[in-house]
Design an enzyme around this catalytic site. Structure first.
Site, PDB file in Angstrom:
ATOM      1  N   ASP B 139       3.112   6.060 -31.573  1.00 18.52           N
ATOM      2  CA  ASP B 139       3.046   6.852 -30.351  1.00 18.52           C
ATOM      3  C   ASP B 139       3.300   8.320 -30.673  1.00 18.52           C
ATOM      4  OD1 ASP B 139       2.558   7.132 -27.670  1.00 18.52           O
ATOM      5  OD2 ASP B 139       4.587   6.614 -27.040  1.00 18.52           O
ATOM      6  N   HIS B 146       5.204  17.982 -21.116  1.00 20.17           N
ATOM      7  CA  HIS B 146       6.154  16.864 -21.126  1.00 20.17           C
ATOM      8  C   HIS B 146       7.324  17.175 -22.059  1.00 20.17           C
ATOM      9  CE1 HIS B 146       7.780  12.796 -21.383  1.00 20.17           C
ATOM     10  NE2 HIS B 146       7.622  12.824 -22.686  1.00 20.17           N
ATOM     11  N   ARG B 155      18.194  18.741 -23.786  1.00 17.08           N
ATOM     12  CA  ARG B 155      18.673  19.919 -24.527  1.00 17.08           C
ATOM     13  C   ARG B 155      18.345  21.170 -23.705  1.00 17.08           C
ATOM     14  NH1 ARG B 155      15.575  16.786 -27.759  1.00 17.08           N
ATOM     15  NH2 ARG B 155      13.804  18.093 -27.211  1.00 17.08           N
ATOM     16  N   GLU B 211       5.493   5.921 -18.583  1.00 22.57           N
ATOM     17  CA  GLU B 211       4.899   7.117 -19.194  1.00 22.57           C
ATOM     18  C   GLU B 211       3.386   6.989 -19.140  1.00 22.57           C
ATOM     19  OE1 GLU B 211       6.583   7.806 -23.111  1.00 22.57           O
ATOM     20  OE2 GLU B 211       8.259   8.916 -22.232  1.00 22.57           O
ATOM     21  N   GLU B 213       0.046   7.596 -20.433  1.00 21.79           N
ATOM     22  CA  GLU B 213      -0.515   7.956 -21.733  1.00 21.79           C
ATOM     23  C   GLU B 213      -1.937   7.440 -21.836  1.00 21.79           C
ATOM     24  OE1 GLU B 213       1.686   7.178 -25.255  1.00 21.79           O
ATOM     25  OE2 GLU B 213       3.654   7.392 -24.293  1.00 21.79           O
ATOM     26  N   ASP B 245       3.819   3.594 -21.634  1.00 25.72           N
ATOM     27  CA  ASP B 245       4.942   3.428 -22.562  1.00 25.72           C
ATOM     28  C   ASP B 245       6.237   3.384 -21.741  1.00 25.72           C
ATOM     29  OD1 ASP B 245       6.460   3.410 -24.912  1.00 25.72           O
ATOM     30  OD2 ASP B 245       6.546   5.595 -24.978  1.00 25.72           O
ATOM     31  N   ARG B 249      15.399   5.196 -19.909  1.00 21.27           N
ATOM     32  CA  ARG B 249      15.879   6.535 -20.287  1.00 21.27           C
ATOM     33  C   ARG B 249      17.361   6.546 -20.638  1.00 21.27           C
ATOM     34  NH1 ARG B 249      11.209   8.804 -21.650  1.00 21.27           N
ATOM     35  NH2 ARG B 249       9.769   8.922 -19.893  1.00 21.27           N
ATOM     36  N   GLN B 252      17.538   5.090 -24.068  1.00 22.53           N
ATOM     37  CA  GLN B 252      16.844   5.968 -25.022  1.00 22.53           C
ATOM     38  C   GLN B 252      17.656   7.213 -25.355  1.00 22.53           C
ATOM     39  OE1 GLN B 252      13.090   7.525 -23.526  1.00 22.53           O
ATOM     40  NE2 GLN B 252      13.041   9.078 -25.117  1.00 22.53           N
ATOM     41  N   LYS B 265      12.336   1.898 -25.740  1.00 17.18           N
ATOM     42  CA  LYS B 265      10.877   1.859 -25.605  1.00 17.18           C
ATOM     43  C   LYS B 265      10.279   0.497 -25.953  1.00 17.18           C
ATOM     44  CE  LYS B 265      10.005   6.486 -25.375  1.00 17.18           C
ATOM     45  NZ  LYS B 265       9.132   7.142 -24.381  1.00 17.18           N
ATOM     46  N   THR B 269       5.081  -2.277 -23.757  1.00 20.54           N
ATOM     47  CA  THR B 269       4.087  -1.202 -23.686  1.00 20.54           C
ATOM     48  C   THR B 269       2.813  -1.841 -23.148  1.00 20.54           C
ATOM     49  OG1 THR B 269       5.048  -0.165 -25.649  1.00 20.54           O
ATOM     50  CG2 THR B 269       2.835   0.546 -25.005  1.00 20.54           C
ATOM     51  N   THR B 371       3.244  10.953 -23.588  1.00 19.24           N
ATOM     52  CA  THR B 371       3.128  11.193 -22.154  1.00 19.24           C
ATOM     53  C   THR B 371       2.239  12.393 -21.881  1.00 19.24           C
ATOM     54  OG1 THR B 371       5.343  10.341 -21.888  1.00 19.24           O
ATOM     55  CG2 THR B 371       4.436  11.583 -20.047  1.00 19.24           C
ATOM     56  N   GLU B 385      10.596  13.290 -15.167  1.00 23.78           N
ATOM     57  CA  GLU B 385      10.192  14.680 -14.938  1.00 23.78           C
ATOM     58  C   GLU B 385      10.076  14.965 -13.440  1.00 23.78           C
ATOM     59  OE1 GLU B 385       6.874  15.941 -17.634  1.00 23.78           O
ATOM     60  OE2 GLU B 385       7.076  13.895 -18.380  1.00 23.78           O
TER      61      GLU B 385
END
Lengths: 441, 441
Positions: B139, B146, B155, B211, B213, B245, B249, B252, B265, B269, B371, B385
């Site tokens: 992936d 994203h 962060r 996600e 994708e 995906d 969270r 993760q 994850k 999938t 994503t 998001e």
């Protein structure tokens, strides 16, 4: 796991090479692999190492010398990959191991000896392939000493991430590039960012490393969505091998934030030909515990059996044989030595962690333990640790060379064995690979 | 890729459902999948979508209506997975596509029409499986929007890692837990560390996400050690699909330093049943460029063709259908919509990057794009998001509910299509999955 007659250190085989002191493959071991006579183009099939020979399991199966579950297991192992054998589970593995033990013992019936004898191929005359079709390969990160040593190179202020003492950390590796011991590989190209540079450069790796690891193979799997409790974890583990997770440190350290290692690892991973079964390792199980002043495992990762004997005391060493060693005809230099008993998490905890979210493990999947570094500098399992991130020259006494990272022509050899008074030596053989020059372009 | 008669928007089929405005599967599309009649236990085999039907490629192969390379390709596609077809390469894919196009066109010979008609199965009567045996699933992480959106959650001071604009970043995913659209999955358990807590807790995921994708499947592979130049990359790509995906969270974000996402994850999938070929997408290729004030691709990731038409303009949307939507009989709410054209790297760059260190790709391997979030808030491809890390309630207008993360019973539906004046609509169908409650324990 309790001991039984197959662990008796006094047991002897009619095959004299199996009784020689120091052999990796006495009658108490009986590790599984896949082989064919070198250069023949024969189909690969399962085999078991004994002394300096391989027992051809396709030939054993065809000979009719086994019956019942052992015969079923030998038939499953006669294929080019051991997945079907691994799917059968511990009862079948044990039946085959015990039947081969009986057939190889010094007091076996003459007709059985004769039949088995016809199934032997000298190890010196065979070639191996990766023993299973690996559906998925996962690599853990379970040496706290390695994590601290490497962490200091990348994050001097905060070498150990806060999750390390709570989670057996892992990442997905690449299954397609797992190769059998002896397969050389080309120094990989990749992107690296030099300290202080404004743009990365693309070129051959300049910080090529090995990683001393063990691997273990999944037996029966779990359905998607169904976790594997810690108390059942070892029923899903067939056995262990040696594993070298070759690493391009310059590429890895530039690429790995935030999604982890990828191209810095997936160009090659080497495994040893032989899988030593968990039953053969039973005499070498040791207690597991986190230090009392550190976090204790959460309940789903904790069990009395795991505390009592979750560890495995496997002695490990890393040897480097350069082109000059070969030219001068001198023995390789030993870079380091340690034991698997120092890992911060057990293989049962790794397996349970992997499936705790319902991720489906499948027979033949390969799980690596992560680099095995012991508590002292001399026990470091990667050259980036021994060279302190490339700042210290490591002497190769036999040739007068030095290393900070691997050079073209270097062959790295991993060896592993279990040994103690009152038990038979159980060896893993070796896992080797040579660094070839980068392909032009 | 140049256009040919199979892209002619005026082309019509004798199958009327293929000519209906808005169909995802006109004669210009002809996507490949694997199917069987639902509930029959028949073997899975390759099929091609046309209108509201599936062309059974095993039946086509047996009918003798094709010859030459097209017949060889149909025979390869008659198996339970498309790996052998994908290994054959673009000439074979094109031969089969063109032969089916000719046989389906309004002016096809009556005997051909009759033969093809006997090979049709209604889409409403079939079930699908994952279209290839996926050796490895990778992936990528190639939406800068994203990366910035999620980076801000993890962060805040440094949302975009310095490598993002130089490397098509990727990580290895789990091949065993890739499931076909329509497969429900249980909310996963795992470890999470609450902000300010001193110890993690183990339990069902509390921040479950999807996600949006796309995926693409590898055709012919490369030998271990041999890179794939950017100019050849698209010869190794069979086609594209939709991919979800699913992500836990909370798990993760606690696990992913330093080795990246793993258990957050790998519990599930989802992929869409249909693979739209690169040839069918030819009318929708668009130029690729990094903004002039940002780093430009290094030479090994750069080519004139990639700049001219490396992108693909696929319209994408995410729908949420909750238990209340179903109970009330109302249509799902649309959570977001965007286009694949906004990705920061092209699929050719992703493939070349993956193999640049010699990593061997194999026919049938699945690569995800990461994503897909567009430049505006409304184009975000994940709920973390849209909910700004769980701090903003997302209204579901049709039911009056709100969401920050997914709840049990929620079905997420991804849809994709290409559409513009002067070209036929090329649809991807949909990719859906329902969240089931966590398994007890």
């Amino acid at each position: 796991m309790t001991l039984n007659h197959t662990h008796d250190p006094a047991a002897r085989s009619w095959l004299t090479s199996a009784n020689e002191p120091g052999t990796d493959f006495p009658i108490q071991n009986l590790p599984f692999g896949v082989f064919r006579r070198r250069g023949t183009g024969e189909p690969f099939r399962g085999g078991v190492a004994i002394g300096d020979q391989v027992i051809d399991l396709a030939a054993v199966s065809a000979s009719g010398v086994l019956d019942g579950l052992a015969a079923d297991a030998a038939r499953a192992a006669a294929q080019p990959a051991l997945n079907d054998l691994l799917a059968m589970g511990p009862a079948a593995w044990r039946a085959l191991r015990h039947a081969l033990f009986a057939a190889l013992r010094h007091d076996a019936d003459a007709t059985v000896v004769s039949a088995l004898h016809a199934c032997l191929v000298p190890q010196s005359a065979v070639e191996h392939s990766v023993p299973t079709r690996i559906g998925d390969y996962t690599d853990f990160y379970t040496s706290i000493h390695h994590a601290r040593n490497v962490g200091r190179v990348i994050r001097p202020d905060d070498p150990l991430t806060p999750n390390f003492q709570w989670i057996p950390i892992a990442y997905h590796g690449r299954a397609s590039s797992v190769v059998i011991s002896g397969t050389p590989f080309h120094r990989p190209h990749g992107q690296a960012m030099a300290p202080g540079a404004s743009a990365p450069v693309y070129g051959p790796c300049r910080r090529l490393d090995y990683e001393l690891e063990m691997g273990f193979y999944v037996g029966p799997g779990n359905a998607l969505g169904q976790p594997i409790p810690i108390g059942e974890a070892e029923q899903h583990i067939f056995g262990m091998c040696l594993l070298n997770d070759w690493s391009a440190r310059d590429h890895q350290f530039w690429e790995m934030a935030p999604l982890g290692p990828f191209l810095g690892k997936n160009f090659c991973t080497s495994v040893s030909p032989w899988i030593v079964t968990m039953e053969a390792l039973a005499p070498y199980r040791v207690p597991f515990a986190h230090p009392a002043d550190e976090p204790q495992p959460l309940p789903y990762l904790d069990s009395a059996a795991n505390s009592a004997q979750g560890g495995v005391d496997v002695q490990l060493e890393v040897l480097l044989e350069s082109a000059q060693h070969r030219a001068k005809g001198v023995a390789p230099d030993r870079l380091s030595a340690t034991s698997f008993r120092h890992q911060y998490w057990t293989i049962a905890q790794m397996l349970t962690q992997h499936a705790n979210n319902g991720c489906n493990l499948q027979p033949g999947d390969l799980l690596g333990t992560g680099t095995i570094s012991g508590p002292t500098y001399e026990e470091a399992g990667a050259i980036v640790e021994l060279s302190l991130g490339g700042t210290r020259q490591i002497p190769l006494a036999a040739t007068g060379e030095t290393r900070t990272f691997l050079e073209d022509g270097d062959t790295v050899v991993l060896r592993g064995w279990c040994e103690k008074p009152g038990a038979a030596r159980i060896g893993f053989g070796e896992c080797r690979g040579e660094v070839l020059p980068a392909i032009a372009g």
